[in-house]
Each structure stands twice: as C-alpha cells, then as structure tokens.
Design a protein around this motif. Structure first.
Motif, PDB file in Angstrom:
ATOM      1  N   CYS A  71       5.490  -4.621   4.040  1.00  0.00           N
ATOM      2  CA  CYS A  71       6.868  -4.130   3.984  1.00  0.00           C
ATOM      3  C   CYS A  71       7.568  -4.159   5.338  1.00  0.00           C
ATOM      4  O   CYS A  71       8.629  -3.578   5.488  1.00  0.00           O
ATOM      5  CB  CYS A  71       6.857  -2.698   3.467  1.00  0.00           C
ATOM      6  SG  CYS A  71       6.132  -1.571   4.680  1.00  0.00           S
ATOM      7  N   CYS A  88       8.089   1.178   4.301  1.00  0.00           N
ATOM      8  CA  CYS A  88       7.529   2.163   3.363  1.00  0.00           C
ATOM      9  C   CYS A  88       7.304   3.513   4.025  1.00  0.00           C
ATOM     10  O   CYS A  88       7.000   4.480   3.351  1.00  0.00           O
ATOM     11  CB  CYS A  88       6.215   1.665   2.758  1.00  0.00           C
ATOM     12  SG  CYS A  88       4.802   1.735   3.889  1.00  0.00           S
ATOM     13  N   CYS A 120      -0.902  -2.019   5.151  1.00  0.00           N
ATOM     14  CA  CYS A 120      -1.001  -3.460   4.860  1.00  0.00           C
ATOM     15  C   CYS A 120       0.023  -4.308   5.598  1.00  0.00           C
ATOM     16  O   CYS A 120      -0.176  -5.498   5.802  1.00  0.00           O
ATOM     17  CB  CYS A 120      -0.900  -3.702   3.355  1.00  0.00           C
ATOM     18  SG  CYS A 120       0.772  -3.508   2.690  1.00  0.00           S
ATOM     19  N   CYS A 160       0.809  -1.223   0.000  1.00  0.00           N
ATOM     20  CA  CYS A 160       0.000   0.000   0.000  1.00  0.00           C
ATOM     21  C   CYS A 160       0.839   1.268   0.000  1.00  0.00           C
ATOM     22  O   CYS A 160       0.379   2.317  -0.395  1.00  0.00           O
ATOM     23  CB  CYS A 160      -0.875  -0.001   1.249  1.00  0.00           C
ATOM     24  SG  CYS A 160       0.089   0.124   2.775  1.00  0.00           S
TER      25      CYS A 160
HETATM   26  S1  FES Z   1       2.517  -1.024   5.051  1.00  0.00           S
HETATM   27 FE1  FES Z   1       1.785  -1.484   3.067  1.00  0.00          FE
HETATM   28  S2  FES Z   1       3.594  -1.288   1.924  1.00  0.00           S
HETATM   29 FE2  FES Z   1       4.235  -0.601   3.848  1.00  0.00          FE
END
Ligand code: FES
Ligand SMILES: Cc1cc2nc3c(=O)[nH]c(=O)nc-3n(C[C@H](O)[C@H](O)[C@H](O)COP(=O)(O)OP(=O)(O)OC[C@H]3O[C@@H](n4cnc5c(N)ncnc54)[C@H](O)[C@@H]3O)c2cc1C
Ligand code: FES
Lengths: 290, 172
Positions: free
Chosen positions: B59, B71, B56, B51
């Motif tokens: 990462c 991210c 999400c 995301c």
């Molecule tokens: S939390 Fe979704 S890509 Fe980093």
C-alpha cells in the motif's frame, strides 16, 4: 480491517492536547500511527477518543546545546536521522535509527511514539537507556523530567501518568574521540531484532577505558542496561579478549523466556556475539575525529 | 482560532488533500484509512492492500514526497498534504517513470500485486540516493526490505532497482 469509530480531536496547542487528554476517560494519542494504527486496524485497541498531535509544531524540533541533543516528541524518526547537527553531536542516534523498521515507517514514525510505545525490542528506548538520557513529560500540573532508566517500567508500560504527554527526549552529546556503535541481529532487515546492542567507549590518556556504556534491546521486559559489562570494561585496556569476555558476561542479562521463534539459549548466544561485535566496531571509532 | 477541533464519531471530517497533483476535497469518516480512501472514493485501485498492518508494503504511497504506508495513515492525517500514488508516477503524456520502465524491462513482476508498492518505495529511494546503479545486491536488498513479493524471488526486482537508477541518472 478497519478501526472502530472514535471521537477525533485535533488540538493545535500542547495545552489543549493536555486538557482534552485529562478530560477523556478512554483516549489515545496519535503520533505517527505506525504502532497505534495497526492495533486499531485489528481492533486490539478501540479507543473512545483519538487525540491527533499532527498540528503540534511546537513538539517538532531538534536542538543541540548544553551538551545535549533534544528532540521534540513529534519529530519524525527519519528527520532526526537526516539531521546534520544531531549527527555531528551524537552519531549513535543515526546508527540506532537506521535499524528501526524501514524508511517508509520511519518517515511517519516519531521519536515520542517509539518511546511512549515502550516496546522492549525497540531500538530507540535502548538508546535513551544506554546513554542515560532524559524524557520530559507534561500534564495538567506541569512539566517533569524522568531519567530513561526509570521511564521504562515493563513491556509497553512507562512512567507516564494517564493525563501526561511525552514532550521531549534528550540524550547527551558524545565526547570528542568517544567510540560508538549500534548493532543488531534480526531475521529480516528492518524487523524487530532478536537482540540489539548500543555501546559507547571512552579511552583515557593511559590507554584504558575510562567510560563504557552498554545497553540491549530484545532481551528483557524493558530496555536493558548491561551494567556488569560496563564494570568489566571500565579501567581495563581495550582489546579483543576483553570484548569477548564482556560478551560472555552479557549472557546472563537475557531474562525473556523462549518464544515461538527464538529460545532463550539462542538469544543469549546472539547477545554475546553482538556485544563483542558492537564493542569492536565502537573501538574502531575511538579517537577518530568527527 | 479554537485550540482544538473535535469530531464526533459519526461526524465527517473535511479533508483537503492534493492527490497526484490534483486538489481533492472530501468528507470522510475520521476512522477511514488513506488506502481505503484512495481505492474506494477516488477509484485509484493501483494502491494495493495486503496485510493492513504495515508489514507487506503493497500500500506504499508518497506523502509530501516521502514513501509511507497508506494502511497506517488516516485520511484525516493527510489534510493539507500531498499524496502521490502509482497512478501519478508516469508523466501526463504517458511517458513512463524510470522505475516503471525498469520494472518492465527487467521483468520485475509476475502477478503484480506487490508492484505498485515496490515502485513507490523505489521511486522514493531514487530521490534520496544516486549511488544505486553501482550498489551491491545486499545494499539494494536492504533498501527494499520493507516490501514483500511472493512471486519473483526478488532477483529481477534487484536488477530493476539498478536499472531504474541508471535510467534516472541518465535523465539527470
Ligand atoms: S503494508 Fe501491507 S497493506 Fe499496508
Ligand atoms: C512493519 C513495522 C515494523 C516496525 N519495526 C520496528 C522496529 O524494528 N523497531 C522499532 O523500534 N519500531 C518498529 N516499528 C514501530 C515504529 O517504530 C513506530 O513508528 C513507533 O513504535 C511508534 O511511533 P509512532 O510515532 O508511529 O507512534 P504511534 O503509533 O502514533 O503511537 C504509539 C503509542 O505511543 C503513544 N504516544 C505517541 N506519542 C505520544 C506522546 N507524545 N505522549 C504520550 N503517548 C504517546 C500512542 O498513544 C500509542 O500508544 C515498526 C512498525 C511497523 C509497522
Ligand atoms: S509479483 Fe506477485 S507478489 Fe510480487
């Protein structure tokens, strides 16, 4: 998705951070980045200068004394949550923080970042407001204290001047035997809540409530004080009926209108239930030695 | 030492960071995200990007031993820190980490997109809590609520968390 390019400043002293803040037309302060970097990734924010506070160890501390718990702006939320001294002095801080996002976010997110961001749905601004805490700002002309009840002015808007940094947040320690609770309702654990309520209850030797403090997030354009509930509770004997009545009184404090996921009527309903539930939980802790 | 270091927009930032135990020195743009650095510069593509706004969990890596969103972190912010990615979970001799063994045994993945983020989050969780082997499902679901899986329906992931806790308790 990438942030657009910026000048990147890494001060090692608070003084230098303030100097560069005062000298820049379009700067942002980077603390934990958990709210700022998403907006930069989406290019909702395209600052010319990013001032990264990561080397300001002088803003990373927790001090308990003089009846207050003081937290430096750059102290990570998770570190406060795990601090034994802060827990003993004011267990409501930890209970509030565990409702903020997820551990991976709190490992990076800071106390100052959450407060300066001033999201009216956020838990920490509500804690500061409910406990009538104090925020300390520092700018080129020096330091000043701002009561939490005056710090939050609107959604994402605070009393900080453009050249000021938030340096400290302080909340009072709880009295011996004072009850406390934070409860919220979110659609998914860790999400911003539909509503959340912080409360403390002090019961006097006569069995009546001598002080009640209540505040809520998610219901207005700022963290809301539920003063009408506080007034209803104070001077009365605690009990389920009184707590239910307080829930009903709280309904009118909801001023935000319908959004895509939640109607105002539903939020009022949720708030009433949360107030009642939070008071009941707080009551179970009244008189319990910590 | 000067009280502030300023990098112009096109000026690279020198970052010294330990990644999976190895020291790495790199010149990066100040705006580069840790997730992109790991994947594009270091070829550590186990860190997935979903995301790019923190929601999400795909990462998730460890920074100084604690789970964090790569991210939502500039590489520059990790200067002087240590980063561990999913590639750094297993031992050098290939022995799987308890979390990896548990995910494998319990079939806790389907497409696998979310798996590295889940495993890093759970590995961090095991460092903090030793009571998960006997925790109820609700507790575990709350603990992993920062990671999203679009395939499994979470049942097997919850089982894997318990199994990972057992395995790491055995290991002591
Ligand atoms: S939390 Fe979704 S890509 Fe980093
Ligand atoms: C998936 C996700 C879920 C989340 N859920 C919640 C939630 O449920 N509840 C909640 O409360 N929060 C939530 N958050 C936000 C999180 O708590 C952030 O950590 C916090 O709001 C910002 O703290 P930060 O240190 O990361 O600040 P940053 O993102 O670095 O900064 C936030 C803002 O504050 C300013 N700022 C930071 N420090 C200072 C300072 N010392 N002086 C002046 N200005 C400053 C910055 O310039 C920026 O405008 C969530 C975030 C994510 C990604
Ligand atoms: S296994 Fe496919 S997203 Fe989780």
């Amino acid at each position: 998705m990438k942030p657009s390019s910026f000048r990147y400043a890494v001060p090692t002293t608070l003084r230098a951070a303030i100097d560069i803040r005062a000298a820049s037309e379009d700067s942002v302060v980077l603390a934990g980045g958990q709210s700022l970097i998403p907006t930069m990734n989406f290019r909702l924010a395209n600052p010319e200068v990013v001032i990264d506070l990561r080397k300001l160890d002088e803003l990373n501390y927790i001090r308990v004394g003089g009846g207050m718990v003081r937290m430096g702006a750059m102290t990570r939320q998770r570190v406060v949550e795990e601090d034994a001294e802060a827990l003993a002095a004011n267990p409501l801080i930890r209970e509030t923080l565990t409702n903020v996002a997820h551990p991976a976010i709190r490992n990076r997110g800071t106390i100052g970042g959450s407060l300066a961001h001033a999201d009216p749905s956020a838990e920490l601004p509500t804690l500061l407001t409910t406990l009538r805490g104090t925020l300390t700002a520092q700018g080129p002309s020096g330091r000043r204290s701002i009561p939490a009840t005056e710090f939050f002015e609107f959604i994402f808007t605070t009393a900080l001047e453009p050249d000021e940094l938030l340096v400290e947040a302080a909340v009072p320690v709880l009295e011996p035997g004072e009850g406390w609770a934070f409860t919220e309702f979110a659609r998914r654990h860790g999400d911003y809540a539909v509503a959340g309520v912080a409360a403390t209850l002090l019961v006097g030797p006569d069995g009546r409530i001598s002080r009640a403090r209540l505040g809520a997030c998610g219901i207005a354009t700022v963290p809301a004080l539920l003063t009408e509930c506080e007034e209803l509770l104070t001077g009365n004997a605690p009990g389920d009926e009184l707590f239910a009545a307080a829930g009903q009184v709280a309904r009118d404090a909801v001023t935000v209108s319908d959004d895509s996921a939640t109607t105002k009527a539903y939020r009022r309903h949720v708030l009433a239930g949360l107030v009642e539930r939070t008071l009941k939980t707080a009551m179970t802790r009244v008189g319990v030695p910590r | 030492m000067s009280e502030v270091t300023v990098f112009e927009p096109d000026e690279p930032v020198v970052v010294e960071v330990e990644v999976n135990g190895e020291p790495v020195t790199a010149e990066v743009p100040s705006r580069m995200l840790l997730s992109d650095f790991l994947r594009q510069r270091l070829g550590l593509t186990g860190t997935h990007v979903g995301c790019e706004h923190g929601v999400c969990g795909a990462c998730t890596v460890h920074i100084d031993g604690r789970p964090a969103r790569s991210c939502l972190t500039l590489v520059a912010q990790t200067d002087g820190r240590s980063v561990r990615t999913v590639e750094g979970l297993a031992c050098a001799d290939g022995t799987l980490h308890p979390v990896q063994r548990a995910f494998k045994e319990c079939h806790a993945l389907q497409c696998g997109f979310c798996t590295p983020g889940f495993m890093m989050a759970v590995a961090g969780l095991l460092d903090e809590r030793d009571d998960l082997a006997t925790a109820d499902d609700e507790t575990i679901r709350e603990e992993i609520s920062g990671n999203v899986c679009r395939c499994t329906g979470y049942m097997n992931i919850v089982s894997a968390v318990k199994r990972a806790a057992e395995l790491s308790n055995e290991r002591g």
